[in-house]
Design a protein around this motif. Structure first.
Motif, mmCIF file in Angstrom:
data_model
loop_
_atom_site.group_PDB
_atom_site.id
_atom_site.type_symbol
_atom_site.label_atom_id
_atom_site.label_comp_id
_atom_site.label_asym_id
_atom_site.label_seq_id
_atom_site.Cartn_x
_atom_site.Cartn_y
_atom_site.Cartn_z
ATOM 1 N N SER A 86 9.914 70.182 30.314
ATOM 2 C CA SER A 86 9.892 69.088 29.344
ATOM 3 C C SER A 86 8.839 69.318 28.268
ATOM 4 N N GLU A 87 9.029 68.684 27.145
ATOM 5 C CA GLU A 87 8.046 68.732 26.060
ATOM 6 C C GLU A 87 6.683 68.269 26.559
ATOM 7 N N HIS A 88 6.679 67.251 27.385
ATOM 8 C CA HIS A 88 5.442 66.703 27.955
ATOM 9 C C HIS A 88 4.673 67.790 28.705
ATOM 10 N N THR A 91 3.581 70.828 26.259
ATOM 11 C CA THR A 91 2.487 70.424 25.375
ATOM 12 C C THR A 91 1.169 70.335 26.139
#
Length: 184
Positions: A86-88, A91
């Motif tokens: 996921s982007e979460h 990042t």
């Protein structure tokens, strides 16, 4: 034989399990909780730093420690309630790297789901559908995360060690060839 420092922060035990898998796969490793980790890491060839996510970045204890890590080859590992790709999650690796002290080289990363702290989960149960942590989709993800890290995650964490060792061996071989070319 490369010497590893495996440093972790853990509340629910997820990150500790992954840290133990990594340390167990390395030929030579010392394992530390982040609050007990050494300031001087010069005796280590690879420093693996693991953490759980808080607000999309490493937890506060780890953030404080990252700034003190200097001139080290670093491998990050993280556990979280999000999907690993996921982007979460991705990042969060960038935020960890941003907080490292000067002169560090990031060799690689590993992330897996992990059960969410029960106190936090209780607070999130009341989140509404407009909250990024609310709704049926989040509840399904929390249920999946509760089964991790599983045997497959721990095996993948162990394989990270051999991949990083192989990466460094290839890099050293390449650099030796470059030096040999320049001295001819």
């Amino acid at each position: 034989m490369r010497k590893w420092a495996v440093i972790y922060s853990s509340v629910t035990g997820n990150t500790k399990k992954v840290a133990e898998a990594i340390a167990g796969a390395a030929e030579s490793a010392d394992i530390f909780r982040v609050q007990d980790a050494p300031q001087d890491l010069s005796g280590y060839d690879i420093v693996a730093i693991g953490y759980w996510l808080r607000l999309g970045q490493p937890d506060a204890l780890t953030l404080k420690y990252l700034a003190k890590v200097e001139n080290a080859r670093v491998v990050f590992f993280q556990t979280h309630g999000a999907e690993p790709q996921s982007e979460h999650a991705i990042t969060a690796f960038a935020r960890a790297g941003y907080n490292l002290g000067p002169g560090c080289e990031i060799l690689g990363t590993f992330g897996c789901m992990g059960k969410i702290n029960p106190e936090l989960l209780a607070r999130r149960q009341a989140a509404g559908p407009d909250d990024p942590h609310g709704g049926a989709e989040s509840r399904e993800r929390w249920e999946r995360a509760a089964a991790h890290p599983d045997a497959q995650d721990l095996q993948a964490a162990q394989e990270l060690v051999s991949r990083m060792e192989h990466k460094l061996a290839l890099r050293e071989k390449y650099l030796a060839k470059q030096v040999a070319k320049m001295t001819k």
